[in-house]
Design a protein around this motif. Sequence first.
Motif, short mmCIF file in Angstrom:
data_model
loop_
_atom_site.label_atom_id
_atom_site.label_comp_id
_atom_site.label_asym_id
_atom_site.label_seq_id
_atom_site.Cartn_x
_atom_site.Cartn_y
_atom_site.Cartn_z
N MET A 1 12.84 30.95 86.58
CA MET A 1 13.11 30.71 84.95
C MET A 1 13.32 32.11 84.13
SD MET A 1 10.82 28.25 82.69
CE MET A 1 11.47 26.82 83.55
N LYS A 2 14.12 31.54 83.30
CA LYS A 2 14.47 32.91 82.32
C LYS A 2 13.90 32.72 81.19
CE LYS A 2 18.76 34.15 82.41
NZ LYS A 2 20.28 34.22 81.98
N PHE A 3 12.90 33.57 80.63
CA PHE A 3 12.14 33.41 79.43
C PHE A 3 12.73 34.12 78.19
CE2 PHE A 3 9.07 32.11 82.58
CZ PHE A 3 8.84 30.92 81.97
N GLY A 4 12.69 33.96 77.07
CA GLY A 4 12.59 34.72 75.66
C GLY A 4 11.50 34.74 75.06
N ILE A 5 10.91 35.96 74.56
CA ILE A 5 9.70 36.14 73.78
C ILE A 5 9.73 36.35 72.71
CG2 ILE A 5 7.47 37.20 73.98
CD1 ILE A 5 8.00 37.53 77.08
N LEU A 6 9.32 35.90 71.67
CA LEU A 6 9.10 35.94 70.18
C LEU A 6 7.65 36.37 69.89
CD1 LEU A 6 10.26 35.82 67.48
CD2 LEU A 6 9.92 33.70 67.37
N VAL A 7 7.51 37.78 69.49
CA VAL A 7 6.31 38.31 69.10
C VAL A 7 6.15 38.44 67.45
CG1 VAL A 7 4.54 40.03 69.40
CG2 VAL A 7 6.02 39.60 71.08
N ASN A 8 5.49 37.80 66.81
CA ASN A 8 5.29 37.73 65.37
C ASN A 8 4.05 38.13 64.85
OD1 ASN A 8 7.48 35.87 65.05
ND2 ASN A 8 6.31 34.34 65.53
N GLU A 9 3.19 39.23 65.58
CA GLU A 9 2.07 39.57 64.99
C GLU A 9 2.04 41.03 65.50
OE1 GLU A 9 -0.14 38.41 62.89
OE2 GLU A 9 0.19 36.20 62.91
N GLY A 10 1.32 41.81 64.81
CA GLY A 10 1.20 43.34 65.00
C GLY A 10 0.23 43.74 66.35
N ALA A 24 4.64 38.07 79.78
CA ALA A 24 5.53 38.83 80.22
C ALA A 24 5.43 39.25 81.62
CB ALA A 24 6.30 39.81 79.28
N LYS A 25 4.21 40.22 81.88
CA LYS A 25 3.87 40.66 83.11
C LYS A 25 3.77 39.80 84.37
CE LYS A 25 0.34 43.72 84.54
NZ LYS A 25 -0.76 44.43 84.10
N ALA A 26 3.08 38.80 83.80
CA ALA A 26 2.76 37.94 84.85
C ALA A 26 3.83 37.05 85.17
CB ALA A 26 1.55 36.75 84.06
N ALA A 27 4.89 36.68 84.20
CA ALA A 27 6.01 36.07 84.70
C ALA A 27 7.01 36.84 85.32
CB ALA A 27 6.98 35.66 83.24
N LEU A 28 7.09 38.20 85.24
CA LEU A 28 7.95 38.99 86.07
C LEU A 28 7.32 39.12 87.44
CD1 LEU A 28 8.58 42.03 83.34
CD2 LEU A 28 10.41 40.42 84.60
N GLU A 29 5.94 39.13 87.50
CA GLU A 29 5.33 39.33 89.09
C GLU A 29 5.62 38.08 89.71
OE1 GLU A 29 1.21 40.29 87.79
OE2 GLU A 29 1.65 42.12 87.42
N LYS A 30 5.67 36.96 89.01
CA LYS A 30 5.98 35.55 89.78
C LYS A 30 7.35 35.29 90.11
CE LYS A 30 2.08 33.83 89.97
NZ LYS A 30 1.29 33.59 91.31
N GLY A 31 8.41 36.43 89.60
CA GLY A 31 9.93 36.62 89.93
C GLY A 31 10.51 35.64 88.90
N HIS A 32 10.09 35.45 87.62
CA HIS A 32 11.05 35.04 86.49
C HIS A 32 11.71 36.10 85.99
CE1 HIS A 32 9.30 31.03 86.94
NE2 HIS A 32 7.80 31.72 87.10
N GLU A 33 12.62 35.77 85.14
CA GLU A 33 13.09 36.87 84.24
C GLU A 33 12.81 36.75 82.95
OE1 GLU A 33 17.75 37.62 82.86
OE2 GLU A 33 17.30 36.62 84.58
N LEU A 104 17.97 36.98 68.45
CA LEU A 104 17.04 35.81 68.47
C LEU A 104 17.75 34.60 69.00
CD1 LEU A 104 14.09 34.64 68.71
CD2 LEU A 104 14.16 34.32 66.15
N ILE A 105 18.59 34.35 68.11
CA ILE A 105 19.48 33.03 68.63
C ILE A 105 20.02 33.22 70.00
CG2 ILE A 105 21.30 31.79 67.69
CD1 ILE A 105 19.08 31.60 65.59
N GLU A 106 20.66 34.46 70.15
CA GLU A 106 21.15 34.59 71.57
C GLU A 106 20.17 34.37 72.63
OE1 GLU A 106 23.89 37.56 74.21
OE2 GLU A 106 22.22 38.41 72.80
N SER A 107 18.72 34.93 72.41
CA SER A 107 17.80 34.57 73.38
C SER A 107 17.53 33.15 73.52
CB SER A 107 16.58 35.26 72.78
OG SER A 107 16.50 36.36 72.77
N GLY A 108 17.54 32.26 72.56
CA GLY A 108 17.60 30.73 72.69
C GLY A 108 18.65 30.16 73.34
N ILE A 109 19.91 30.73 73.21
CA ILE A 109 20.96 30.09 74.15
C ILE A 109 21.01 30.66 75.64
CG2 ILE A 109 23.58 30.40 74.29
CD1 ILE A 109 23.66 30.83 71.05
#
Length: 119
Positions: A1-10, A24-33, A104-109
């Motif tokens: 699965m391919k994920f986009g991540i949105l971080v809204n906090e400092g 993100a780290k766990a997703a990558l370790e499981k073979g996701h993008e 961000l829009i491109e990530s959603g696409i």
Amino acid sequence: MKFGILVNEGPYNHQASDSAFQFAKAALEKGHEIFRVFFYYDGVNNATSLGQPPSDDRNVTKNWQKLAEDHKVDLVVCVAAGLRRGIVDGNLAPGFRISGLGQLIESGIQADRIVTFGD
């Protein structure tokens, strides 16, 4: 699965950035993008080169930089949110880049899922 991540906090005033990084780290370790991590609102503060956390504390910016370097993850900082908070090319940490909401829009696409961290 391919994920986009949105971080809204400092990085140090909320758990969202740490949670996003761990996800993100766990997703990558499981073979996701991870297609892209987009930093918005106060999340842009994750990208400053000016932060100097104490030596016994985690360095959230460096964690993101290493993840990007090791896995070729695109780290994008919203230009408008960055300017409002003093994040500009001159103090942007290496590995991050400034761009607009179109990224961000491109990530959603392009991604199968967008996962949001923070309000």
